[in-house]
Design an enzyme around this catalytic site. Structure first.
Site, PDB file in Angstrom:
ATOM      1  N   PHE A   1      31.974  48.960  30.304  1.00 43.75           N
ATOM      2  CA  PHE A   1      31.746  48.179  31.518  1.00 43.75           C
ATOM      3  C   PHE A   1      32.287  46.777  31.257  1.00 43.75           C
ATOM      4  CE2 PHE A   1      29.600  45.372  34.456  1.00 43.75           C
ATOM      5  CZ  PHE A   1      30.067  45.942  35.630  1.00 43.75           C
ATOM      6  N   THR A   2      32.839  46.168  32.296  1.00 44.27           N
ATOM      7  CA  THR A   2      33.593  44.914  32.154  1.00 44.27           C
ATOM      8  C   THR A   2      32.836  43.816  31.385  1.00 44.27           C
ATOM      9  OG1 THR A   2      32.799  44.349  34.359  1.00 44.27           O
ATOM     10  CG2 THR A   2      35.006  45.310  34.206  1.00 44.27           C
TER      11      THR A   2
ATOM     12  N   LYS B   1      20.311  45.168  40.574  1.00 47.21           N
ATOM     13  CA  LYS B   1      20.650  46.484  41.140  1.00 47.21           C
ATOM     14  C   LYS B   1      19.356  47.259  41.392  1.00 47.21           C
ATOM     15  CE  LYS B   1      24.704  45.229  39.086  1.00 47.21           C
ATOM     16  NZ  LYS B   1      24.901  43.966  38.369  1.00 47.21           N
TER      17      LYS B   1
ATOM     18  N   TYR C   1       6.806  25.310  33.489  1.00 43.08           N
ATOM     19  CA  TYR C   1       7.941  25.487  32.573  1.00 43.08           C
ATOM     20  C   TYR C   1       7.632  26.581  31.560  1.00 43.08           C
ATOM     21  CZ  TYR C   1      11.903  24.541  29.597  1.00 43.08           C
ATOM     22  OH  TYR C   1      13.069  24.680  28.886  1.00 43.08           O
TER      23      TYR C   1
ATOM     24  N   ARG D   1      38.390  48.934  40.964  1.00 48.58           N
ATOM     25  CA  ARG D   1      37.850  49.375  39.674  1.00 48.58           C
ATOM     26  C   ARG D   1      38.927  50.214  38.994  1.00 48.58           C
ATOM     27  NH1 ARG D   1      33.134  46.611  38.182  1.00 48.58           N
ATOM     28  NH2 ARG D   1      34.974  45.341  38.015  1.00 48.58           N
TER      29      ARG D   1
ATOM     30  N   ASP E   1      22.091  50.434  28.713  1.00 46.55           N
ATOM     31  CA  ASP E   1      22.322  49.576  29.871  1.00 46.55           C
ATOM     32  C   ASP E   1      21.507  50.203  30.991  1.00 46.55           C
ATOM     33  OD1 ASP E   1      23.128  48.322  32.166  1.00 46.55           O
ATOM     34  OD2 ASP E   1      25.184  48.051  31.498  1.00 46.55           O
TER      35      ASP E   1
ATOM     36  N   PHE F   1      39.577  40.374  37.000  1.00 49.54           N
ATOM     37  CA  PHE F   1      39.419  40.901  38.360  1.00 49.54           C
ATOM     38  C   PHE F   1      38.667  39.953  39.286  1.00 49.54           C
ATOM     39  CE2 PHE F   1      34.962  42.064  37.940  1.00 49.54           C
ATOM     40  CZ  PHE F   1      34.823  42.161  36.572  1.00 49.54           C
TER      41      PHE F   1
HETATM   42  N1  PM9 Z   1      27.665  44.936  37.810  1.00 52.31           N
HETATM   43  C1  PM9 Z   1      28.777  45.389  39.831  1.00 52.31           C
HETATM   44  O1  PM9 Z   1      29.216  44.988  40.909  1.00 52.31           O
HETATM   45  C2  PM9 Z   1      28.345  42.984  39.213  1.00 52.31           C
HETATM   46  C3  PM9 Z   1      29.349  42.251  38.440  1.00 52.31           C
HETATM   47  S1  PM9 Z   1      30.773  43.065  37.861  1.00 52.31           S
HETATM   48  C4  PM9 Z   1      31.693  43.279  39.225  1.00 52.31           C
HETATM   49  O2  PM9 Z   1      28.759  46.588  39.512  1.00 52.31           O
HETATM   50  C5  PM9 Z   1      26.305  47.135  34.506  1.00 52.31           C
HETATM   51  C6  PM9 Z   1      26.321  48.625  34.456  1.00 52.31           C
HETATM   52  C7  PM9 Z   1      26.640  46.473  35.660  1.00 52.31           C
HETATM   53  C8  PM9 Z   1      26.634  45.042  35.670  1.00 52.31           C
HETATM   54  C9  PM9 Z   1      27.067  44.328  36.798  1.00 52.31           C
HETATM   55  C10 PM9 Z   1      26.248  44.362  34.496  1.00 52.31           C
HETATM   56  C11 PM9 Z   1      26.227  42.878  34.444  1.00 52.31           C
HETATM   57  C12 PM9 Z   1      25.926  45.087  33.388  1.00 52.31           C
HETATM   58  N2  PM9 Z   1      25.960  46.460  33.412  1.00 52.31           N
HETATM   59  O3  PM9 Z   1      26.177  41.069  36.975  1.00 52.31           O
HETATM   60  O4  PM9 Z   1      25.496  39.970  34.874  1.00 52.31           O
HETATM   61  O5  PM9 Z   1      26.972  47.178  36.740  1.00 52.31           O
HETATM   62  O6  PM9 Z   1      23.759  40.846  36.382  1.00 52.31           O
HETATM   63  O7  PM9 Z   1      25.149  42.398  35.155  1.00 52.31           O
HETATM   64  C13 PM9 Z   1      28.223  44.438  38.890  1.00 52.31           C
HETATM   65  P1  PM9 Z   1      25.168  40.990  35.892  1.00 52.31           P
END
Ligand code: PM9
Length: 453
Positions: free
Chosen positions: A112-113, A246, A60, A370, A203, A437
């Protein structure tokens, strides 16, 4: 690891997209032939990463894998403190809550979303300071992720440095088409911000892909390694949020990394409320180990060359076929210009949503909208936001698909472009409040299907 890909019939796909409310996020993956929804968590892990999974220390507290990950983040990204989180938005949540006061502004190089929703939930307001070229899909500027320094100056003058929470800088810029920011631009932004005492948070989700473009395109960087460029990128910032799903080649995981000791202490305290103890932050020990190895693999030039090369291969096939795409070709996918693709569909009928649904019906390729659906509603007026870019993203998972899959995808896009008049616009039948979305549902504005036969 190999995975069986299932072909479906036209009728099966028509039924599936209709049952999914014409939203590709709501399709079961067993009915998808080539999955280009996202590059997030969809990459194939290497033999070394899988071997690392076997070394998971699931204590843990104080897992050995945490210390390995901390060493990797310090070495490759260069920040002093690592706060692990379950994925990127976990880090965004903590950063936003700690660093944004209600009424503050968060300038950045395109929204970004998930980042923006966390900024808004913390009481902040995002202000776009990306260069105008980024809003033009045909402009071939090599660094469309750059900040416009005049826009930055104006925001500082208008609101005052005190009302700016921090700068939110992405490398690469996802919503602009995976476009990079140059280091000369980031350096200038840094100088400006230091003069006004404004912090910058990066980011870093695709910062290694950004480093590849810097090496390829920016004078003075050709002889440097991706590792060196990545370190330099991070050195102009005070910390980062990271979706390790990513660049870092893992199926789950993320982190917040910070230089400031006191802020890191606050973040460590907050992570235990929302994510887990500060030495695992919502991840299993084995996941942290896979990430530590993935970070090391991500900066290898041959890997990044193959990865971006595959994206470019698909992009060039589409350009040759006359399909309108965002240029230059970005890091993690090809972005179809849905406004140009479907001029007969009004923007209010969500061109990109309709195009991604039609692509699935045509060939079983799953892409992602997008555009206006992703942009959501204005936080203050409640009105639909129609961004300059109305795009469909064909996102390429790392180390998964072959050039043959790219060929099938390109053929389907070209075929669809030739028959574009058969694509019908969509209207909402269900609209969630946040990040709509992901879970929204739609119906064709006329008839039953998005692709008339
Ligand atoms: N990006 C993408 O498919 C997955 C979810 S949104 C459709 O591009 C950036 C630049 C991203 C991102 C996720 C996140 C969030 C932050 N910044 O999905 O929570 O492209 O790990 O990261 C997606 P998490």
């Amino acid at each position: 690891m190999v995975e069986h890909l299932r072909m479906t019939t036209d009728v099966e796909r028509e039924q599936a997209i209709s049952a999914a409310g014409f939203n590709t996020f709501l399709l079961p993956s067993r009915l998808v032939y080539i999955d280009l929804l996202t590059d997030s968590g969809t990459s194939a892990m290497s033999d070394r990463q899988w071997a690392g999974m076997m070394l998971g220390d699931e204590a843990y507290a104080g897992s050995e894998n945490f210390y390995h990950l901390e060493t990797a983040v310090r070495r490759y990204y260069g920040y002093a403190h690592l706060i692990p989180t379950h994925q990127g938005r976990g880090a965004e949540h903590i950063l936003s809550q700690l660093c944004i006061k209600p009424g503050q502004i968060v300038p950045g190089n395109m929204y970004f979303t998930t980042t923006k929703v966390h900024q808004e939930l913390a009481g902040g307001r995002f202000v776009d300071i990306i260069i105008d070229e980024a809003h033009d899909p045909d402009n071939e500027h090599p660094f469309k992720g750059n900040c416009d320094l005049a826009k930055l100056d104006r925001v500082i003058k208008e609101h005052g440095a005190d009302r700016i929470a921090y700068l939110s800088i992405a490398a690469t810029v996802n919503m602009a088409g995976g476009q990079p920011i140059s280091l000369s631009n980031l350096r200038e932004v840094r100088e400006r911000c230091q003069r006004h005492g404004i912090r910058i948070f990066l980011d870093a989700t695709r910062a290694v892909e950004n480093a590849y473009f810097v090496k390829e395109r920016e004078p003075g960087y050709a002889a440097m390694t991706l590792e060196e460029i990545l370190r330099e990128t991070c050195s102009y910032t005070d910390g980062c949020t990271m979706s390790a799903k990513k660049d870092s080649l893992v199926n789950i995981g993320g982190f917040l990394a910070i230089n400031d000791d006191e802020l890191a202490e606050q973040a460590r305290n907050m992570v235990v409320i929302y994510e887990g103890l500060h030495t695992y932050g919502g991840m299993a020990g084995r996941d942290m180990e896979a990430m530590a190895v993935g970070i090391e693999e991500s900066v290898q030039l041959d890997h990044m060359h193959a990865r971006i090369g595959q994206v470019e291969y698909l992009g060039h096939k589409l350009i040759e076929g006359g399909v309108p795409v965002v240029k230059p070709i970005g890091g993690h996918g090809i972005f179809l210009n849905a406004s140009r693709f479907l001029p007969h569909v009004p923007r209010e009928q969500f061109q990109a949503q309709a195009l991604s649904a039609a692509l699935y019906v045509d060939s079983g390729v799953r892409a992602m909208e997008r555009g206006a659906v992703s942009a959501g509603r204005d936080h203050e007026t409640g009105k639909n936001v129609f961004p300059s870019l109305e795009l469909v993203r064909l996102t390429i998972p790392r180390r998964v698909y072959t050039q043959a899959h790219m060929d099938v995808t390109a053929e389907s896009c070209v075929n669809l472009y030739e028959n574009r008049k058969s694509i019908v616009g969509l209207k909402f039948t269900h609209e969630p409040k946040y990040l709509r979305f992901f879970q929204a549902r739609f119906a064709p504005v006329e008839g039953e299907q998005v692709l008339r036969t």
